[in-house]
Scaffold this motif. Structure first.
Motif, PDB file in Angstrom:
ATOM      1  N   LEU A  78      14.147  84.297   4.785  1.00 18.41           N
ATOM      2  CA  LEU A  78      15.240  83.731   3.997  1.00 18.41           C
ATOM      3  C   LEU A  78      15.609  82.337   4.481  1.00 18.41           C
ATOM      4  O   LEU A  78      15.789  81.408   3.682  1.00 18.41           O
ATOM      5  N   LEU A  79      15.708  82.169   5.794  1.00 20.52           N
ATOM      6  CA  LEU A  79      16.044  80.848   6.331  1.00 20.52           C
ATOM      7  C   LEU A  79      14.939  79.844   6.063  1.00 20.52           C
ATOM      8  O   LEU A  79      15.194  78.645   5.880  1.00 20.52           O
ATOM      9  N   GLY A  80      13.691  80.323   5.994  1.00 18.81           N
ATOM     10  CA  GLY A  80      12.577  79.420   5.708  1.00 18.81           C
ATOM     11  C   GLY A  80      12.593  78.886   4.285  1.00 18.81           C
ATOM     12  O   GLY A  80      11.902  77.906   3.971  1.00 18.81           O
ATOM     13  N   LEU A  81      13.376  79.526   3.396  1.00 19.13           N
ATOM     14  CA  LEU A  81      13.463  79.079   2.003  1.00 19.13           C
ATOM     15  C   LEU A  81      14.563  78.047   1.787  1.00 19.13           C
ATOM     16  O   LEU A  81      14.736  77.553   0.663  1.00 19.13           O
ATOM     17  N   GLU A  82      15.322  77.712   2.818  1.00 19.51           N
ATOM     18  CA  GLU A  82      16.516  76.872   2.631  1.00 19.51           C
ATOM     19  C   GLU A  82      16.181  75.535   1.985  1.00 19.51           C
ATOM     20  O   GLU A  82      16.828  75.103   1.021  1.00 19.51           O
ATOM     21  N   GLU A  83      15.165  74.848   2.486  1.00 19.75           N
ATOM     22  CA  GLU A  83      14.839  73.517   1.951  1.00 19.75           C
ATOM     23  C   GLU A  83      14.407  73.600   0.488  1.00 19.75           C
ATOM     24  O   GLU A  83      14.821  72.795  -0.358  1.00 19.75           O
ATOM     25  N   ILE A  84      13.566  74.615   0.164  1.00 21.42           N
ATOM     26  CA  ILE A  84      13.106  74.767  -1.223  1.00 21.42           C
ATOM     27  C   ILE A  84      14.285  75.045  -2.154  1.00 21.42           C
ATOM     28  O   ILE A  84      14.399  74.459  -3.236  1.00 21.42           O
ATOM     29  N   LEU A  85      15.193  75.915  -1.727  1.00 17.37           N
ATOM     30  CA  LEU A  85      16.328  76.259  -2.575  1.00 17.37           C
ATOM     31  C   LEU A  85      17.282  75.088  -2.735  1.00 17.37           C
ATOM     32  O   LEU A  85      17.844  74.880  -3.819  1.00 17.37           O
TER      33      LEU A  85
ATOM     34  N   ALA B  53      16.018  72.888  -5.315  1.00 13.59           N
ATOM     35  CA  ALA B  53      16.068  73.486  -6.653  1.00 13.59           C
ATOM     36  C   ALA B  53      17.475  73.445  -7.252  1.00 13.59           C
ATOM     37  O   ALA B  53      17.637  73.253  -8.463  1.00 13.59           O
ATOM     38  N   VAL B  54      18.525  73.623  -6.432  1.00 15.50           N
ATOM     39  CA  VAL B  54      19.877  73.723  -6.997  1.00 15.50           C
ATOM     40  C   VAL B  54      20.530  72.378  -7.213  1.00 15.50           C
ATOM     41  O   VAL B  54      21.511  72.267  -7.967  1.00 15.50           O
TER      42      VAL B  54
ATOM     43  N   ALA C 178      11.348  85.501  -6.445  1.00 12.64           N
ATOM     44  CA  ALA C 178      12.557  86.144  -6.951  1.00 12.64           C
ATOM     45  C   ALA C 178      13.800  85.391  -6.505  1.00 12.64           C
ATOM     46  O   ALA C 178      14.727  85.143  -7.294  1.00 12.64           O
ATOM     47  N   LEU C 179      13.866  84.997  -5.228  1.00  5.75           N
ATOM     48  CA  LEU C 179      15.044  84.285  -4.731  1.00  5.75           C
ATOM     49  C   LEU C 179      15.172  82.909  -5.361  1.00  5.75           C
ATOM     50  O   LEU C 179      16.285  82.449  -5.674  1.00  5.75           O
ATOM     51  N   LEU C 180      14.045  82.224  -5.565  1.00  7.01           N
ATOM     52  CA  LEU C 180      14.093  80.926  -6.228  1.00  7.01           C
ATOM     53  C   LEU C 180      14.618  81.081  -7.651  1.00  7.01           C
ATOM     54  O   LEU C 180      15.449  80.286  -8.126  1.00  7.01           O
ATOM     55  N   ASN C 181      14.159  82.120  -8.335  1.00  6.68           N
ATOM     56  CA  ASN C 181      14.614  82.377  -9.703  1.00  6.68           C
ATOM     57  C   ASN C 181      16.115  82.659  -9.734  1.00  6.68           C
ATOM     58  O   ASN C 181      16.846  82.155 -10.598  1.00  6.68           O
ATOM     59  N   LEU C 182      16.601  83.468  -8.791  1.00 11.14           N
ATOM     60  CA  LEU C 182      18.031  83.778  -8.738  1.00 11.14           C
ATOM     61  C   LEU C 182      18.858  82.535  -8.434  1.00 11.14           C
ATOM     62  O   LEU C 182      19.952  82.349  -8.991  1.00 11.14           O
ATOM     63  N   ALA C 183      18.353  81.675  -7.544  1.00 11.08           N
ATOM     64  CA  ALA C 183      19.083  80.447  -7.220  1.00 11.08           C
ATOM     65  C   ALA C 183      19.170  79.524  -8.426  1.00 11.08           C
ATOM     66  O   ALA C 183      20.218  78.909  -8.690  1.00 11.08           O
ATOM     67  N   ILE C 184      18.097  79.432  -9.200  1.00 12.79           N
ATOM     68  CA  ILE C 184      18.109  78.574 -10.389  1.00 12.79           C
ATOM     69  C   ILE C 184      19.072  79.146 -11.427  1.00 12.79           C
ATOM     70  O   ILE C 184      19.825  78.417 -12.082  1.00 12.79           O
TER      71      ILE C 184
ATOM     72  N   PRO D 226      27.476  74.606 -14.521  1.00 10.21           N
ATOM     73  CA  PRO D 226      27.113  73.257 -15.011  1.00 10.21           C
ATOM     74  C   PRO D 226      27.951  72.151 -14.387  1.00 10.21           C
ATOM     75  O   PRO D 226      27.506  71.001 -14.314  1.00 10.21           O
ATOM     76  N   ASP D 227      29.162  72.464 -13.909  1.00  7.68           N
ATOM     77  CA  ASP D 227      30.020  71.445 -13.292  1.00  7.68           C
ATOM     78  C   ASP D 227      29.997  71.517 -11.777  1.00  7.68           C
ATOM     79  O   ASP D 227      30.857  70.943 -11.098  1.00  7.68           O
ATOM     80  N   GLY D 228      29.028  72.222 -11.219  1.00  5.24           N
ATOM     81  CA  GLY D 228      28.927  72.344  -9.775  1.00  5.24           C
ATOM     82  C   GLY D 228      29.618  73.591  -9.274  1.00  5.24           C
ATOM     83  O   GLY D 228      30.359  74.261  -9.989  1.00  5.24           O
ATOM     84  N   GLY D 229      29.379  73.906  -7.986  1.00  8.03           N
ATOM     85  CA  GLY D 229      29.970  75.100  -7.409  1.00  8.03           C
ATOM     86  C   GLY D 229      29.282  75.445  -6.110  1.00  8.03           C
ATOM     87  O   GLY D 229      28.700  74.562  -5.446  1.00  8.03           O
ATOM     88  N   ALA D 230      29.326  76.706  -5.742  1.00  6.81           N
ATOM     89  CA  ALA D 230      28.770  77.144  -4.465  1.00  6.81           C
ATOM     90  C   ALA D 230      27.874  78.354  -4.672  1.00  6.81           C
ATOM     91  O   ALA D 230      28.201  79.261  -5.444  1.00  6.81           O
ATOM     92  N   ILE D 231      26.739  78.345  -3.984  1.00  8.99           N
ATOM     93  CA  ILE D 231      25.815  79.477  -3.963  1.00  8.99           C
ATOM     94  C   ILE D 231      25.712  79.961  -2.522  1.00  8.99           C
ATOM     95  O   ILE D 231      25.524  79.152  -1.602  1.00  8.99           O
ATOM     96  N   THR D 232      25.831  81.278  -2.337  1.00  6.70           N
ATOM     97  CA  THR D 232      25.713  81.862  -1.002  1.00  6.70           C
ATOM     98  C   THR D 232      24.600  82.890  -1.017  1.00  6.70           C
ATOM     99  O   THR D 232      24.595  83.809  -1.855  1.00  6.70           O
TER     100      THR D 232
END
Length: 823
Positions: A532-539, A542-543, A570-576, A583-589
């Protein structure tokens, strides 16, 4: 001599023919040609009658009868030409005075007359409706008797059974502790009252009279209006401590009153069930208690006991009222007596359970009552019944009955277990409701919903694939036109456009396979926290910049068993998806935690087995989803995004991947506040398994490598072979497993087998085993477009076998071949 009438020439059925053939000269009537006109006319009338009829002629009452009457004789000897006293000798004492009255000139009509006759080798009661009428000659003299008769034995027995059933049901109602009445029709006509009702309201002419006729004193007390309202609306009325003034009584009575509609087979209100309990004493006691506090303290112990007894009696009354209402409306009533271990049932329960009604009414053992319960439901039923006997109180359970007629019936059984003062169970009384039609309708609804979902799926596939096929066909057509006109500039962009459309089509098929849990997964134990931590840069890329991304990953997070690449996707898809919901910004955890699921918790999530899981959650602060959207979120091609912004396959792919990994996915959302998607993956007890690496390349050979391509689709096989030949390889081709085995048995050394999995004859896996056994050092690549067998049988990829899924491009195929050869 008078000319013979019609029956003497022809006609008259079987008995007409027998009459003409009979030797009458030995009877008191004499030869048939000498019969008088009156006899001939009477015979004609009897033979032509649509009803069973017999003409008895002369003082000896000689019998001449039609086909219908012959049936009534059963197995008696031939009665034609015999006196009445001989044919019906066993009933002659009863018939003789009736026949003599007819010969004296008086007709007799009798309905449902009981006669004991011997028609089948033994004496038995029968019931008949008949008319004995005198027959006159042309001079007005009585010469005979015409008997027109219909047997009514079946009708009489059925009516007797109906009366017995009604009497049994009335006995059940009679045993109720409260008062009961049954009203019929919009004018509320009494059809039944029990003794408790008469004890309260007094002796009156009830049956056949309306409530207004029986109780004129209730005119201004609101009773008529309540009854009219129940009949008109079908809504029940339950009144507690209702004051009522009856004629002849000086004091007001108080009753707990229940009016429940009775419905017919078409669910229309046809009457009203009246039940309740006289609580006058209870109300008066309560009034006295309010008036005198001192007396309350002196009598508190005894009055508390009285109140409890009255309250319990009221509960019993309400319970029995409900049960009696069910019986009146077509639901059966049963009672179980603990001491005798017997069930007592009414006719409706006996029919529902397939029991003998007469025996069940007098009590049958519990084992017989439950003998037709479906084997799969018996354990649960036994447990519920045992718990009810232990704890008392209400009990309810739905189970299946294998009816003796071969049908499967669903029964909803509701009851109440009663305990004595020592807390021991004494009896259980309840009702049984046939739920079969409701369950059948529910199954039809489920099938309809499945077809709706299938229609949506196929429609979505057709729409998207038509668009992508257009993107493939048009570039090919443009290339052909350019080639025909010798214009070669710009062809590369048409080729690329076609390849892009084909790639999008391939992506959709992979997502569909993921949704249907048919994509091949390379499951292995992975360190979930590090992944999961290894995906941080990719995510983060993407966001985008206007969305903050945070991670909450504990140090002790378990390893999980899954396909690492599918998890990343799957995680990339969920993040997108989360980004698009803000659409106006926010937070993803992105968070994760270890969870131990009990059976109840696993069932609530959906489709999981109890056990250890790691839960990965992607939470956003976006617009959220409605319940309706959540219910459809995992359906293929369902999307809330604008046209062209999504295929509707993302969440369906994630769902299929999770279920194929023996996990699941769940959604929590509040409109306007955000959404959390939870991905459950099973814990892996083994340490992390490293990703597979390519095997060492075999030693290079000066001779060209030989590749055997096995594919039943000729176009795919020919093009794959052509690509490989362009690279300098020697290529053999086979269209099925048998042809390929023949080539492998030959003298040509084959270095690489490329085979489709789904071949005619021996399949690709069987062919691979054959090659690995026969050819030492041979490499194997299996190719498939539908890998259901791959997804469900991990043994398919053992033995160094590589897998490629269709569609693939030529560069991918060549890279795989070069990798295996070490080129």
């Amino acid at each position: 001599m008078t000319a013979p009438s019609s029956a003497f020439r022809s006609g008259g059925g079987t008995m007409g023919a027998r009459l003409r053939a009979f030797d009458w000269s030995g009877t008191p009537l004499g030869p048939i040609d000498s019969w008088p006109a009156a006899l001939r006319i009477a015979v004609d009338a009897a033979l032509a009658s649509d009803f069973p009829a017999c003409l008895f002629w002369g003082q000896d009452l000689i019998a001449i009868y039609n086909d219908g009457y012959r049936t009534l004789l059963g197995q008696k000897p031939e009665a034609l030409g015999q006196p009445l006293r001989v044919t019906w000798s066993e009933a002659w004492d009863a018939l003789r005075p009736i026949a003599e009255r007819a010969l004296a000139g008086s007709s007799t009509f009798i309905e449902d007359y009981r006669l004991q006759t011997d028609r089948h080798g033994t004496l038995a009661d029968g019931y008949f409706t008949f008319c004995y009428s005198p027959v006159h000659d042309e001079h007005g003299e009585i010469r005979g008797v015409l008997d027109t008769v219909v047997e009514t034995t079946s009708k009489v027995i059925a009516e007797r059974q109906r009366r017995d059933d009604m009497a049994r049901q009335q006995r059940l109602l009679q045993q109720m502790p409260g008062f009961v009445a049954v009203l019929s029709g919009p004018t509320h006509v009494f059809v039944y009252v029990n003794d408790a009702y008469i004890a309260i309201a007094g002796p009156r002419d009830y049956l056949g009279r309306t409530v207004r006729e029986a109780f004129p004193e209730l005119e201004s007390q609101g009773i008529y209006e309540m009854l009219d309202g129940v009949y008109a609306t079908g809504a029940p009325v339950h009144a507690r401590a209702l004051p009522i003034d009856l004629a002849g009584e000086t004091a007001t009575r108080y009753i707990d009153l229940l009016y429940e509609p009775i419905r017919d087979a078409q669910d229309r209100v046809s009457g009203i069930f009246v039940g309740g309990y006289d609580v006058t004493d209870h109300v008066r006691v309560k009034s006295d208690l309010l008036a005198s506090e001192a007396r309350l303290r002196e009598l508190s112990d005894s009055l508390a006991q009285q109140v409890e007894e009255r309250t319990q009696a009221l509960r019993d009354s309400e319970d029995f009222t409900r049960l009696a209402l069910g019986a009146t409306g077509g639901v059966g009533v049963w009672t179980y007596v603990v001491e005798s271990d017997k069930f007592f049932c009414d006719a409706a329960i006996s029919e529902l359970y397939g029991l003998d009604a007469e025996r069940a009414a007098h009590g049958i053992l519990r084992s017989e009552f439950l003998g037709h319960v479906h084997p799969d439901d018996r354990a649960q039923l036994a447990a519920v019944m045992a718990a009810s006997l232990r704890d008392g109180g209400p009990v309810e359970l739905e189970y299946r009955i294998r009816h003796p007629d071969g049908s499967l019936r669903w029964v909803l059984s509701r009851g109440h277990t009663y305990l004595d003062d020592a807390g021991r169970p004494t009896r259980r009384t309840g009702v049984g409701l046939d739920m079969t039609k409701q369950r059948q309708l529910e199954e039809q609804l489920r099938q309809s919903q499945k077809m709706d979902a299938l229609g949506q799926l196929t429609g979505g596939i057709a729409h998207d694939f038509n668009n992508m096929l257009q993107g493939i066909v048009m570039p090919l057509q443009l290339i052909r036109k350019r080639l025909e006109s010798q214009r070669f500039d710009g062809l590369e962009r048409y080729v690329q456009a076609g390849l892009d459309s084909a790639s999008r089509a391939a992506s959709i098929t992979q997502r569909l396979l993921a949704f249907s849990r048919r994509q091949p997964l390379a499951n292995r134990s992975i360190a979930l926290g590090r992944t999961l931590l290894g995906l941080e840069e990719i995510l983060r890329n993407a966001v985008g910049e206007n969305v903050s991304l945070g991670f909450e990953i504990p140090d002790d997070l378990w390893h999980v068993m899954t396909d690492a690449h599918q998890l990343d996707s799957a995680l990339l898809n969920l993040a997108i998806n989360a980004r698009d919901a803000m659409p106006d910004g926010g937070a993803i955890t992105v968070s994760a935690r270890n969870v131990e699921l009990t059976p109840a918790m696993a069932a609530a999530i959906g489709g999981l087995a109890a056990g250890a899981y790691a839960r990965v959650s992607v939470r956003d602060t976006g617009v959220g989803m409605s319940r309706e959207v959540i219910a459809q979120a995992f359906e293929p091609f369902f999307t809330t995004k604008p046209m062209g912004r999504g295929t509707g396959l993302g969440l369906s792919m994630i769902y299929g991947y999770a279920r194929q990994s023996k996990g699941s996915v769940a959604i929590e959302s509040v409109e306007g506040r955000g959404t959390s998607v939870h991905l459950y993956l099973p814990r892996a007890m083994a340490p992390e398994t490293p990703a597979e690496v390519a095997p060492d390349a075999p030693a290079a050979s000066a001779a060209p490598r030989c590749i055997l391509v096995v594919e039943d689709d000729e176009v795919v096989r020919r093009l794959a072979a052509e690509v490989l030949r362009d690279q300098g390889y020697h290529v053999l081709e086979a269209g099925d497993g048998h042809a390929a085995m023949a080539l492998l048995e030959g003298s040509i050394a084959v270095d690489l087998l490329i085979s489709d999995v789904g071949l005619p004859g021996p399949n690709g896996r069987q062919l691979a085993d054959f090659a690995l056994e026969r050819r030492s050092g041979i490499q194997v690549i299996l190719i498939t477009g539908y890998a259901a067998h791959v997804a469900t049988d991990t043994a398919l990829l053992q033995g160094g076998v590589e897998l490629m899924t269709k569609p693939f491009d030529t560069d991918m195929l060549l890279r795989k071949v070069h990798q295996l050869f070490g080129d």
